[in-house]
Design a protein around this motif. Sequence first.
Motif, PDB file in Angstrom:
ATOM      1  N   THR A 135       0.848  -1.191   0.000  1.00 27.51           N
ATOM      2  CA  THR A 135       0.000   0.000   0.000  1.00 27.51           C
ATOM      3  C   THR A 135       0.884   1.241   0.000  1.00 27.51           C
ATOM      4  O   THR A 135       1.890   1.302   0.707  1.00 27.51           O
ATOM      5  CB  THR A 135      -0.932   0.043   1.223  1.00 27.51           C
ATOM      6  N   ILE A 136       0.510   2.207  -0.822  1.00 32.15           N
ATOM      7  CA  ILE A 136       1.210   3.479  -0.923  1.00 32.15           C
ATOM      8  C   ILE A 136       0.151   4.554  -1.107  1.00 32.15           C
ATOM      9  O   ILE A 136      -0.898   4.303  -1.715  1.00 32.15           O
ATOM     10  CB  ILE A 136       2.188   3.513  -2.122  1.00 32.15           C
ATOM     11  N   ASP A 137       0.416   5.752  -0.585  1.00 35.03           N
ATOM     12  CA  ASP A 137      -0.519   6.856  -0.810  1.00 35.03           C
ATOM     13  C   ASP A 137      -0.494   7.230  -2.288  1.00 35.03           C
ATOM     14  O   ASP A 137       0.288   6.682  -3.071  1.00 35.03           O
ATOM     15  CB  ASP A 137      -0.164   8.044   0.087  1.00 35.03           C
ATOM     16  N   ALA A 138      -1.293   8.204  -2.677  1.00 35.62           N
ATOM     17  CA  ALA A 138      -1.498   8.518  -4.090  1.00 35.62           C
ATOM     18  C   ALA A 138      -0.218   8.840  -4.843  1.00 35.62           C
ATOM     19  O   ALA A 138      -0.140   8.649  -6.060  1.00 35.62           O
ATOM     20  CB  ALA A 138      -2.468   9.692  -4.211  1.00 35.62           C
ATOM     21  N   ILE A 139       0.819   9.306  -4.145  1.00 41.76           N
ATOM     22  CA  ILE A 139       2.073   9.631  -4.822  1.00 41.76           C
ATOM     23  C   ILE A 139       2.692   8.404  -5.479  1.00 41.76           C
ATOM     24  O   ILE A 139       3.428   8.511  -6.465  1.00 41.76           O
ATOM     25  CB  ILE A 139       3.071  10.275  -3.823  1.00 41.76           C
ATOM     26  N   GLY A 140       2.364   7.221  -4.978  1.00 39.01           N
ATOM     27  CA  GLY A 140       2.905   5.979  -5.531  1.00 39.01           C
ATOM     28  C   GLY A 140       2.068   5.375  -6.641  1.00 39.01           C
ATOM     29  O   GLY A 140       2.424   4.332  -7.191  1.00 39.01           O
ATOM     30  N   THR A 141       0.968   6.012  -6.988  1.00 39.11           N
ATOM     31  CA  THR A 141       0.105   5.500  -8.052  1.00 39.11           C
ATOM     32  C   THR A 141       0.675   5.948  -9.390  1.00 39.11           C
ATOM     33  O   THR A 141       0.255   6.941  -9.990  1.00 39.11           O
ATOM     34  CB  THR A 141      -1.344   5.987  -7.859  1.00 39.11           C
ATOM     35  N   GLN A 142       1.679   5.214  -9.837  1.00 43.45           N
ATOM     36  CA  GLN A 142       2.406   5.493 -11.070  1.00 43.45           C
ATOM     37  C   GLN A 142       2.555   4.193 -11.855  1.00 43.45           C
ATOM     38  O   GLN A 142       2.680   3.110 -11.281  1.00 43.45           O
ATOM     39  CB  GLN A 142       3.796   6.054 -10.766  1.00 43.45           C
ATOM     40  N   GLU A 143       2.567   4.309 -13.174  1.00 35.93           N
ATOM     41  CA  GLU A 143       2.654   3.125 -14.031  1.00 35.93           C
ATOM     42  C   GLU A 143       3.882   2.283 -13.724  1.00 35.93           C
ATOM     43  O   GLU A 143       3.799   1.053 -13.588  1.00 35.93           O
ATOM     44  CB  GLU A 143       2.683   3.549 -15.500  1.00 35.93           C
ATOM     45  N   ASP A 144       5.037   2.918 -13.606  1.00 38.64           N
ATOM     46  CA  ASP A 144       6.267   2.173 -13.347  1.00 38.64           C
ATOM     47  C   ASP A 144       6.215   1.433 -12.015  1.00 38.64           C
ATOM     48  O   ASP A 144       6.711   0.308 -11.892  1.00 38.64           O
ATOM     49  CB  ASP A 144       7.478   3.121 -13.352  1.00 38.64           C
TER      50      ASP A 144
ATOM     51  N   ASN B 120      -3.539  13.633  -8.797  1.00 41.83           N
ATOM     52  CA  ASN B 120      -2.292  13.513  -9.553  1.00 41.83           C
ATOM     53  C   ASN B 120      -2.453  12.562 -10.738  1.00 41.83           C
ATOM     54  O   ASN B 120      -1.611  12.537 -11.634  1.00 41.83           O
ATOM     55  CB  ASN B 120      -1.140  13.060  -8.646  1.00 41.83           C
ATOM     56  N   GLN B 121      -3.526  11.773 -10.731  1.00 40.56           N
ATOM     57  CA  GLN B 121      -3.911  10.928 -11.869  1.00 40.56           C
ATOM     58  C   GLN B 121      -5.351  11.289 -12.230  1.00 40.56           C
ATOM     59  O   GLN B 121      -6.295  10.543 -11.984  1.00 40.56           O
ATOM     60  CB  GLN B 121      -3.782   9.443 -11.517  1.00 40.56           C
ATOM     61  N   LYS B 122      -5.507  12.463 -12.825  1.00 34.73           N
ATOM     62  CA  LYS B 122      -6.847  13.029 -13.050  1.00 34.73           C
ATOM     63  C   LYS B 122      -7.720  12.162 -13.943  1.00 34.73           C
ATOM     64  O   LYS B 122      -8.897  11.924 -13.650  1.00 34.73           O
ATOM     65  CB  LYS B 122      -6.721  14.435 -13.655  1.00 34.73           C
ATOM     66  N   GLU B 123      -7.167  11.684 -15.048  1.00 38.66           N
ATOM     67  CA  GLU B 123      -7.978  10.878 -15.964  1.00 38.66           C
ATOM     68  C   GLU B 123      -8.392   9.569 -15.312  1.00 38.66           C
ATOM     69  O   GLU B 123      -9.554   9.146 -15.420  1.00 38.66           O
ATOM     70  CB  GLU B 123      -7.221  10.598 -17.259  1.00 38.66           C
ATOM     71  N   LEU B 124      -7.460   8.923 -14.633  1.00 36.76           N
ATOM     72  CA  LEU B 124      -7.787   7.668 -13.949  1.00 36.76           C
ATOM     73  C   LEU B 124      -8.856   7.900 -12.895  1.00 36.76           C
ATOM     74  O   LEU B 124      -9.799   7.090 -12.771  1.00 36.76           O
ATOM     75  CB  LEU B 124      -6.526   7.088 -13.297  1.00 36.76           C
ATOM     76  N   LEU B 125      -8.753   8.980 -12.145  1.00 35.08           N
ATOM     77  CA  LEU B 125      -9.762   9.286 -11.128  1.00 35.08           C
ATOM     78  C   LEU B 125     -11.126   9.491 -11.768  1.00 35.08           C
ATOM     79  O   LEU B 125     -12.143   8.979 -11.271  1.00 35.08           O
ATOM     80  CB  LEU B 125      -9.337  10.532 -10.340  1.00 35.08           C
ATOM     81  N   ARG B 126     -11.177  10.232 -12.889  1.00 34.42           N
ATOM     82  CA  ARG B 126     -12.450  10.432 -13.593  1.00 34.42           C
ATOM     83  C   ARG B 126     -13.017   9.100 -14.074  1.00 34.42           C
ATOM     84  O   ARG B 126     -14.226   8.842 -13.966  1.00 34.42           O
ATOM     85  CB  ARG B 126     -12.256  11.377 -14.788  1.00 34.42           C
ATOM     86  N   ASN B 127     -12.168   8.243 -14.593  1.00 32.40           N
ATOM     87  CA  ASN B 127     -12.611   6.931 -15.087  1.00 32.40           C
ATOM     88  C   ASN B 127     -13.195   6.081 -13.973  1.00 32.40           C
ATOM     89  O   ASN B 127     -14.220   5.398 -14.158  1.00 32.40           O
ATOM     90  CB  ASN B 127     -11.447   6.191 -15.729  1.00 32.40           C
ATOM     91  N   ILE B 128     -12.551   6.101 -12.804  1.00 32.49           N
ATOM     92  CA  ILE B 128     -13.043   5.312 -11.667  1.00 32.49           C
ATOM     93  C   ILE B 128     -14.409   5.822 -11.206  1.00 32.49           C
ATOM     94  O   ILE B 128     -15.328   5.026 -10.964  1.00 32.49           O
ATOM     95  CB  ILE B 128     -12.023   5.346 -10.510  1.00 32.49           C
ATOM     96  N   LYS B 129     -14.530   7.136 -11.097  1.00 30.85           N
ATOM     97  CA  LYS B 129     -15.823   7.707 -10.701  1.00 30.85           C
ATOM     98  C   LYS B 129     -16.895   7.343 -11.724  1.00 30.85           C
ATOM     99  O   LYS B 129     -18.037   7.018 -11.354  1.00 30.85           O
ATOM    100  CB  LYS B 129     -15.704   9.219 -10.563  1.00 30.85           C
ATOM    101  N   SER B 130     -16.526   7.394 -12.998  1.00 24.75           N
ATOM    102  CA  SER B 130     -17.466   7.036 -14.062  1.00 24.75           C
ATOM    103  C   SER B 130     -17.895   5.577 -13.950  1.00 24.75           C
ATOM    104  O   SER B 130     -19.063   5.240 -14.176  1.00 24.75           O
ATOM    105  CB  SER B 130     -16.825   7.301 -15.426  1.00 24.75           C
ATOM    106  N   GLN B 131     -16.952   4.715 -13.562  1.00 25.49           N
ATOM    107  CA  GLN B 131     -17.262   3.292 -13.407  1.00 25.49           C
ATOM    108  C   GLN B 131     -18.303   3.073 -12.317  1.00 25.49           C
ATOM    109  O   GLN B 131     -19.267   2.318 -12.499  1.00 25.49           O
ATOM    110  CB  GLN B 131     -15.988   2.517 -13.075  1.00 25.49           C
TER     111      GLN B 131
END
Length: 383
Positions: A174-183, A203-214
């Motif tokens: 587990t890592i806070d949002a700063i660790g939510t990176q592809e690499d 910090n991952q705006k598109e991913l956040l929008r996609n999750i909310k949309s889901q």
Amino acid sequence: MIRKLISVNLFERFEVLEDPRDIRGKKYKLIDIIIMTIYGLLFGLKDFVNIADYMELNEDYFKELLGLENGTPSHDCLSDIFARIDCNKFMNIFIEWTKDLIQKRTGKKISIDGKAVKSATDKINGGNTPYIVSAFIGELGLSIGQVKVDDKSNEITAIPDLLDLLDIEDSIVTIDAIGTQEDIVNKIVHDNKAHYVLKVKKNQKELLRNIKSQFNTYNNLYGNEKVQYKKTIEKDHGRGEIREYFLIYDTDKIKDKDKWKTVNSLLYVKVQTQDNDEIRTTDNYYIIDYKIDINTAIETVRDHWSIECGLHWKLDVIFDEDHSRNHMGNSINNLSILRKIVFNLVTLDNSFGKITMNKKLTRYKLNPKNIENLIFNVIPSIS
């Protein structure tokens, strides 16, 4: 001389640590300096000046304990040694020791987070505040590794370095949002064969929008057979907290499939906090690499915060790390490693029964024989 009583344990591991000093004129063994510094840290001291003073005040005790022939080291001696010890080799010894402690335990939850050492800010060299990115197993209460960075902005690059040091196979990271990176997600899953539960923020705006949309594709999250749901309520001294957890396995709304191809579950946590008459609501979203069950998801999310209260808070409040001013050479990193070793030693010490860490430290301060027992009896028996 008690040194002869040491069995194969943590301190014997230290004896293979390369001594950076010239052998000519060397008065103290490196292992003796480390042991005496551990005494100082257990006594509640935070810098080399006070640790050296403590050693001098207890010179007769240390002479008998370790067979010293030249008194005790000065603060300049301590500062020079810890500035020059190879912190990478020191960390490797620490990590190998912790691997033995946790053995091959699978399913462990490893929290990773960064912490500033504020008083060690080097105002001469740009004013950077050093950050220590640490790994912590909350269920065991053990620190298992760290990497130092010059400031928080470098935390993203430090996390993969820390993952490379650790044995995290079959664990949940587990890592806070700063660790939510592809690499980082690819390193966790593909390189280390582990799992992740990672927070998603702006910090991952598109991913956040996609999750909310889901989650918005469901007309009603409550009572939906595709949505796993749990609710927890906690009340304490006029403060109440209601947490609602919604877990789904649908991820088709995530547009960048190549970047987030490891995502297989999504978690939405709605938190409603009431503090007297004030009510606050926050929404939290997470990505998960496998089809986790909701109970494990809840345990993992809650466990992540153990690194704040179980490690960082104790390092600051109990060990006063935030006021450590030593910043020459490798001393920040090496002292931080040694504090975590001390932290683990105290955590593992059950010789007083079930008491708090603060109470253990009080007993160490009142009687150095308790520290002696910890180092030469308790730790060898579990190392």
